[in-house]
Scaffold this active site. Structure first.
Site, short mmCIF file in Angstrom:
data_model
loop_
_atom_site.label_atom_id
_atom_site.label_comp_id
_atom_site.label_asym_id
_atom_site.label_seq_id
_atom_site.Cartn_x
_atom_site.Cartn_y
_atom_site.Cartn_z
N ARG A 127 -90.47 -34.02 60.62
CA ARG A 127 -90.45 -32.95 59.61
C ARG A 127 -91.12 -31.66 60.13
O ARG A 127 -91.80 -30.95 59.38
CB ARG A 127 -91.15 -33.39 58.31
CG ARG A 127 -90.48 -34.55 57.59
CD ARG A 127 -89.12 -34.15 57.04
NE ARG A 127 -88.53 -35.18 56.20
CZ ARG A 127 -87.73 -36.16 56.65
NH1 ARG A 127 -87.45 -36.25 57.94
NH2 ARG A 127 -87.21 -37.02 55.80
N SER B 258 -88.10 -35.58 48.80
CA SER B 258 -89.50 -36.03 48.95
C SER B 258 -90.42 -34.82 48.81
O SER B 258 -90.25 -33.85 49.54
CB SER B 258 -89.74 -36.62 50.34
OG SER B 258 -88.87 -37.69 50.59
N GLU C 32 -94.05 -31.51 51.67
CA GLU C 32 -92.97 -31.24 52.62
C GLU C 32 -92.32 -29.89 52.35
O GLU C 32 -92.09 -29.12 53.29
CB GLU C 32 -91.92 -32.37 52.53
CG GLU C 32 -90.77 -32.14 53.50
CD GLU C 32 -89.64 -33.12 53.29
OE1 GLU C 32 -89.80 -34.31 53.58
OE2 GLU C 32 -88.56 -32.68 52.84
P1 FAD Z 1 -84.26 -23.89 51.87
O1 FAD Z 1 -84.87 -24.84 50.91
O2 FAD Z 1 -83.55 -22.71 51.33
O3 FAD Z 1 -85.38 -23.42 52.89
C1 FAD Z 1 -86.27 -24.35 53.45
C2 FAD Z 1 -87.15 -23.63 54.49
O4 FAD Z 1 -86.35 -23.20 55.58
C3 FAD Z 1 -87.80 -22.35 53.95
O5 FAD Z 1 -89.01 -22.17 54.60
C4 FAD Z 1 -86.81 -21.25 54.35
O6 FAD Z 1 -87.44 -19.99 54.46
C5 FAD Z 1 -86.37 -21.78 55.72
N1 FAD Z 1 -85.01 -21.39 56.10
C6 FAD Z 1 -83.86 -21.74 55.48
N2 FAD Z 1 -82.80 -21.26 56.17
C7 FAD Z 1 -83.31 -20.60 57.23
C8 FAD Z 1 -82.73 -19.89 58.32
N3 FAD Z 1 -81.41 -19.74 58.45
N4 FAD Z 1 -83.56 -19.31 59.23
C9 FAD Z 1 -84.90 -19.42 59.11
N5 FAD Z 1 -85.50 -20.09 58.11
C10 FAD Z 1 -84.71 -20.67 57.18
N6 FAD Z 1 -84.71 -33.45 54.00
C11 FAD Z 1 -84.69 -34.35 55.02
O7 FAD Z 1 -85.12 -34.04 56.15
N7 FAD Z 1 -84.20 -35.61 54.84
C12 FAD Z 1 -83.71 -36.04 53.66
O8 FAD Z 1 -83.28 -37.18 53.54
C13 FAD Z 1 -83.71 -35.12 52.56
N8 FAD Z 1 -83.25 -35.49 51.36
C14 FAD Z 1 -83.27 -34.61 50.32
C15 FAD Z 1 -82.76 -35.03 49.08
C16 FAD Z 1 -82.74 -34.15 48.01
C17 FAD Z 1 -82.20 -34.62 46.69
C18 FAD Z 1 -83.23 -32.82 48.17
C19 FAD Z 1 -83.17 -31.85 47.02
C20 FAD Z 1 -83.75 -32.40 49.38
C21 FAD Z 1 -83.78 -33.29 50.48
N9 FAD Z 1 -84.30 -32.93 51.73
C22 FAD Z 1 -84.24 -33.81 52.79
C23 FAD Z 1 -84.87 -31.58 51.93
C24 FAD Z 1 -83.80 -30.51 52.24
O9 FAD Z 1 -82.52 -30.98 51.97
C25 FAD Z 1 -83.85 -30.06 53.72
O10 FAD Z 1 -85.12 -29.62 54.08
C26 FAD Z 1 -82.85 -28.92 54.00
O11 FAD Z 1 -82.78 -28.68 55.38
C27 FAD Z 1 -83.20 -27.61 53.28
O12 FAD Z 1 -82.10 -26.74 53.44
P2 FAD Z 1 -81.96 -25.43 52.54
O13 FAD Z 1 -80.80 -24.66 53.07
O14 FAD Z 1 -81.89 -25.80 51.11
O15 FAD Z 1 -83.30 -24.68 52.88
N1 EPU Z 2 -91.14 -47.12 47.87
C1 EPU Z 2 -92.05 -47.42 46.88
N2 EPU Z 2 -91.89 -46.80 45.67
C2 EPU Z 2 -90.86 -45.96 45.40
C3 EPU Z 2 -89.94 -45.66 46.43
C4 EPU Z 2 -90.10 -46.26 47.67
O1 EPU Z 2 -92.98 -48.18 47.07
O2 EPU Z 2 -90.79 -45.46 44.28
C5 EPU Z 2 -91.29 -47.78 49.18
C6 EPU Z 2 -90.04 -48.61 49.49
O3 EPU Z 2 -90.31 -49.92 49.12
C7 EPU Z 2 -89.84 -48.47 50.97
C8 EPU Z 2 -90.65 -47.26 51.36
O4 EPU Z 2 -91.33 -46.80 50.20
O5 EPU Z 2 -90.37 -49.56 51.66
C9 EPU Z 2 -89.77 -46.17 51.94
O6 EPU Z 2 -88.87 -45.69 50.93
P1 EPU Z 2 -87.54 -44.91 51.30
O7 EPU Z 2 -86.66 -45.76 52.17
O8 EPU Z 2 -86.95 -44.39 50.05
O9 EPU Z 2 -88.02 -43.73 52.24
P2 EPU Z 2 -89.17 -42.64 52.05
O10 EPU Z 2 -90.19 -42.89 53.12
O11 EPU Z 2 -89.66 -42.58 50.67
C10 EPU Z 2 -88.08 -41.01 53.75
C11 EPU Z 2 -87.81 -39.54 53.82
C12 EPU Z 2 -86.55 -39.20 53.06
C13 EPU Z 2 -85.38 -39.96 53.68
C14 EPU Z 2 -85.69 -41.46 53.62
C15 EPU Z 2 -84.63 -42.27 54.34
C16 EPU Z 2 -89.95 -38.42 54.11
C17 EPU Z 2 -91.02 -37.63 53.48
N3 EPU Z 2 -88.93 -38.79 53.30
O12 EPU Z 2 -88.35 -41.30 52.39
O13 EPU Z 2 -86.29 -37.82 53.18
O14 EPU Z 2 -84.17 -39.68 53.01
O15 EPU Z 2 -86.95 -41.72 54.25
O16 EPU Z 2 -84.75 -42.04 55.71
O17 EPU Z 2 -89.98 -38.69 55.30
C18 EPU Z 2 -86.82 -35.71 52.19
O18 EPU Z 2 -87.39 -35.44 53.26
O19 EPU Z 2 -86.73 -34.90 51.24
C19 EPU Z 2 -86.23 -37.03 52.03
C20 EPU Z 2 -85.65 -37.44 50.90
#
Ligand code: FAD
Ligand code: EPU
Length: 347
Positions: free
Chosen positions: A167, A240, A337
């Site tokens: 991250r 997250s 995050e």
């Molecule tokens: P924004 O939210 O608009 O911006 C995020 C940051 O990046 C800000 O600091 C912004 O200034 C900067 N930024 C954006 N675009 C640019 C650019 N072109 N140049 C320079 N800076 C820029 N993230 C994960 O890693 N893994 C996941 O599994 C994951 N799951 C998600 C699930 C949900 C439901 C949601 C809502 C979010 C999740 N995220 C996850 C977080 C998010 O999707 C990512 O961080 C994504 O890359 C953000 O993209 P954005 O275009 O919305 O950026």
């Molecule tokens: N868990 C709990 N309680 C809950 C949910 C999960 O105890 O309510 C436990 C589960 O049992 C599991 C562990 O937490 O063993 C991990 O859960 P999960 O697989 O959902 O992954 P996470 O660590 O919570 C991370 C990333 C996610 C990404 C998933 C899958 C971070 C901060 N988050 O979540 O990314 O999608 O793994 O790879 O690293 C994001 O960054 O926004 C994001 C959604």
């Protein structure tokens, strides 16, 4: 043709996935990266701050933004070169991440399948080195093309200089310096699929797939994500809200001894371990908590949610309470995050 369009006093409520009400003093929609130099000269004249906004899925507006919000709308994607075993794909910043995943899979290129359905834009993907289900995109990024505010030039930053980590990246460390305009990915046509993350094999089996291809993995992961995480279109959230804490091995091992069910994962070195923030938050009693319209998702303890009209400040205040309680209960500090706009995490 200037390559950008300006608007004043723009609502940001529809432009962040928390659906928090906030306004930008000015917004610039950029259609050509060559226009950035002129746009930043203009922004300097106004002496206000500048930020880049993608789909707003990883930030929390705790206040209005007093300067210029820059949105990149360029979204072209093409194959730059292809030697039959790997292709170099160039995608512009404004393209939706999941559209890129689908586009590459449709051309027989794999690697990005485990990141299917992550919200946001291609331009944001290197910022926190997005990752899911055992894959981080930094692994496939060969070059990041970015406008450097310091020099006013567009630079090509090679993988080795991007400092990708969990991250994190060089760009996240200095958000005011860079505007990412395009990203180049080197993708294989064949690779061993990554199926080890909990639940992936089970989902493929439930789909009736015995010999999975990359597109099956993308579908399985999309199904898991849809079940596990609240849909921001229905319930405001940014995925997250906290990073999983990376702790010294001795601290993680001691915690595991006291709490045998705590999920502990390997980290980048044998001296460090990643522990599950969701588990700590759930055990501290916050899962499903709600006060006014600010809450913690009932579906997943790591997701801070806006049930309707919570302000950014209310959401941030709840996040602080959750982190304080995890610190008191387990002695573990949590870090957010998403980017906080108009507030600092450290009080
Ligand atoms: P924004 O939210 O608009 O911006 C995020 C940051 O990046 C800000 O600091 C912004 O200034 C900067 N930024 C954006 N675009 C640019 C650019 N072109 N140049 C320079 N800076 C820029 N993230 C994960 O890693 N893994 C996941 O599994 C994951 N799951 C998600 C699930 C949900 C439901 C949601 C809502 C979010 C999740 N995220 C996850 C977080 C998010 O999707 C990512 O961080 C994504 O890359 C953000 O993209 P954005 O275009 O919305 O950026
Ligand atoms: N868990 C709990 N309680 C809950 C949910 C999960 O105890 O309510 C436990 C589960 O049992 C599991 C562990 O937490 O063993 C991990 O859960 P999960 O697989 O959902 O992954 P996470 O660590 O919570 C991370 C990333 C996610 C990404 C998933 C899958 C971070 C901060 N988050 O979540 O990314 O999608 O793994 O790879 O690293 C994001 O960054 O926004 C994001 C959604």
């Amino acid at each position: 043709m200037s390559g950008y369009q300006l608007a004043e006093n723009v609502s940001l409520a529809g432009r962040n996935t928390f659906h928090v009400a906030a306004r930008a003093a000015m917004m610039a929609d950029v259609t050509r990266s060559e226009a950035l130099s002129e746009l930043f000269d203009f922004a300097m004249l106004r002496e206000g701050p500048v930020m880049v906004l993608g789909e707003g899925s990883n930030l929390l507006f705790a206040a209005d933004f007093p300067g210029v919000v820059v949105c990149l709308t360029m979204a072209k994607v093409h194959i730059v070169e292809d030697d039959g075993s790997h292709a170099l794909v160039r995608a512009e910043a404004g393209l939706s991440w999941n559209d890129l995943v689908t586009w590459t899979l449709g051309r027989g290129l794999c690697g990005l399948e485990n990141t299917a359905l992550i919200p946001g834009t291609v331009g944001a993907s290197p910022i926190q080195n997005i990752g899911a289900y055992g894959v981080e995109v930094g692994e496939f990024i060969e070059t990041v093309e970015a406008f450097d505010r310091g020099t006013g030039q567009i630079k090509r930053v090679a993988h080795a200089d991007c400092e990708f980590a969990y991250r994190d990246s060089r760009f996240k460390a200095d958000l005011d310096q860079w505007v990412i305009t395009a990203v180049e990915f080197r993708l294989p046509r064949q690779r061993e699929l990554k199926l080890d993350y909990a639940g992936v094999r089970e989902e493929l089996a439930a789909m009736g797939v015995d010999t999975p291809r990359a597109s099956h993995v993308a579908e399985a992961i999309s199904r898991i994500r849809t079940r596990k995480l609240p849909n921001p279109a229905l319930l405001g959230n940014a995925g997250s809200f906290f990073k999983n804490p990376v702790l010294p091995a001795a601290q993680a091992d001691a915690l595991k001894e006291t709490h045998p069910l705590l999920p502990v994962f390997p980290s980048t070195s044998s001296e460090l371990r990643k522990v599950s923030a969701a588990w700590l938050i759930e055990k501290a009693g916050w899962k499903g908590f709600r006060e006014g319209d600010a809450g913690i998702a009932a579906q997943h303890a790591l997701v801070l949610v806006n049930h309707g009209n919570a302000t950014g400040a209310q959401l941030l205040s709840l996040a602080h309470r959750v982190a304080d309680s995890v610190q008191e209960t387990f002695g573990v500090g949590l870090e957010p995050e998403p980017r906080l706009i108009g507030a600092r995490w450290q009080r």
